[in-house]
Scaffold this active site. Structure first.
Site: not given
Ligand code: NAD
Length: 259
Positions: A141, A154
Site C-alpha cells: 500500500s 496496517y
Molecule cells: P476487499 O475487502 O474488497 O477484499 C479483500 C478480500 O480478502 C475479501 O474477499 C475477503 O474475504 C478476503 N479475506 C479477508 N480476510 C481473509 C483471510 N484471513 N483469508 C483469506 N481471505 C481473506 O479489499 P481490497 O480493497 O480489494 O483489498 C485487497 C488488498 O489490497 C488488501 O491487502 C489491502 O490492504 C490492499 N490495499 C487496498 C487498498 C484500497 O484502497 N482498497 C489500497 C492499498 C492496498
C-alpha cells in the site's frame, strides 16, 4: 497472451483488487485459483472468470491458518498442475488511535497481512523452485511507505511486506523466483467503503471531507486509483521475464506518494 498456461493463486480474490487481478491474469491465459475466506464468493468469482476467459477454481483458504493454506495450495497444484504466480492480497482494515487499539485487533491485523503473506509464500515456494521459476507479489500500500492517523497495525504490516519481499527476492533468485510489492493509493473497494463512515465518525468530519481532505488530499488530481490500475502493475510483475525486476515496490497512487 502474457501468462499463457501459467498457474496463479490470488488470495482474497473473491472481491475488490484481488478479483480484478484474477480476471486480468485469466484474460492473459493463466489458470487462476481464487483463494478466499469466503468460499461461496470465491466460487462465484471463479464461475464469472470461466464464463469470460478460461480456467478458474475457487479455493477455501483462511490465510492465517497454516493447515488451510497448505491444503489450499495442494488443491491448486493437484487441480491446476503447479503454482507459477502467488499474489498475496487478502487483507482487512481496522482503524483506531493507538491508545484505543484492542490488542486482539492488532494481532488479527498482523496475522492476516503478515502471517498470511509468510504462510502462502512458504507453501508456494517449493513448487516454484521445483518448476525453476515463479513470481511472488505482495499487496502492499502507500502505507508501506507512509503513515496515516488511526492505522497503526496496517501501516506496520504493510511496511513489513517490503522486508519479506526483499528476503524472498534474495533467496529465490537462484531458482528464478522474483518477489515484488505493489503499493496502491486509495481504491474504491468494500475495504475502503467501510472506512469512510468510520473515519468520518472518529475524526468528527463529513464523509465527503474524508474523501477529499484525508484520502485524496495529496494526490496530483484528486482521483481514486482503480482496480484496473492495480491489476496492470500485477500483470507487469507476474510477466516480467528476468530477475532484473525483483525486490522492488511500485507505487500506483495518482502521485499521493512519490519516491
Ligand atoms: P476487499 O475487502 O474488497 O477484499 C479483500 C478480500 O480478502 C475479501 O474477499 C475477503 O474475504 C478476503 N479475506 C479477508 N480476510 C481473509 C483471510 N484471513 N483469508 C483469506 N481471505 C481473506 O479489499 P481490497 O480493497 O480489494 O483489498 C485487497 C488488498 O489490497 C488488501 O491487502 C489491502 O490492504 C490492499 N490495499 C487496498 C487498498 C484500497 O484502497 N482498497 C489500497 C492499498 C492496498
Amino acid at each position: 497472451m502474457k501468462l499463457k498456461d501459467k498457474v496463479a493463486i490470488v488470495t482474497g480474490a473473491a472481491s475488490g483488487i484481488g478479483k480484478e487481478i484474477a480476471m486480468t491474469y485469466a484474460r492473459e491465459g493463466a489458470k487462476v485459483a481464487i483463494a478466499d475466506l469466503n468460499l461461496e464468493a470465491a466460487q462465484a468469482t471463479a464461475a464469472e472468470i470461466e464464463a469470460k476467459h478460461g480456467r478458474a477454481i475457487g479455493v477455501a483458504m483462511d490465510v492465517t491458518d497454516e493447515d488451510a493454506v497448505n491444503r489450499g495450495v495442494e488443491q491448486v497444484v493437484s487441480e491446476l498442475g503447479g503454482v507459477d504466480i502467488l499474489v498475496s492480497n487478502a487483507g482487512i482494515q481496522i482503524v483506531h488511535p493507538v491508545e484505543e487499539f484492542a490488542y486482539a485487533d492488532w494481532k488479527k491485523m498482523l496475522a492476516i497481512h503478515l502471517d498470511g503473506a509468510f504462510l502462502t509464500t512458504k507453501a508456494c515456494l517449493p513448487h516454484m523452485y521445483k518448476a525453476g521459476g515463479g513470481s511472488v507479489i505482495y499487496m502492499g500500500s502507500v502505507h508501506s511507505k507512509e503513515a496515516s492517523l488511526l492505522k497503526a497495525p496496517y501501516v506496520t504490516a504493510k511496511h513489513g511486506l517490503l522486508g519479506l519481499a526483499k528476503v524472498v527476492a534474495k533467496e529465490g533468485a537462484k531458482h528464478g523466483v522474483r518477489a515484488n510489492v505493489i503499493c496502491p493509493g486509495f481504491v474504491r473497494t468494500p475495504l475502503v467503503d467501510k472506512q469512510i463512515p468510520e473515519q468520518a465518525q472518529t475524526l468528527g468530519i463529513s464523509e465527503e471531507e474524508v474523501i477529499r481532505n484525508v484520502m485524496l488530499k495529496e494526490t496530483v488530481d484528486g482521483e481514486f486509483t482503480t482496480i484496473e490500475d492495480v491489476a496492470e502493475v500485477a500483470l507487469l510483475f507476474a510477466s516480467f521475464p528476468s530477475n532484473a525486476l525483483t525486490g522492488q515496490s511500485m507505487v500506483v497512487s495518482h502521485g499521493w506518494f512519490m519516491q
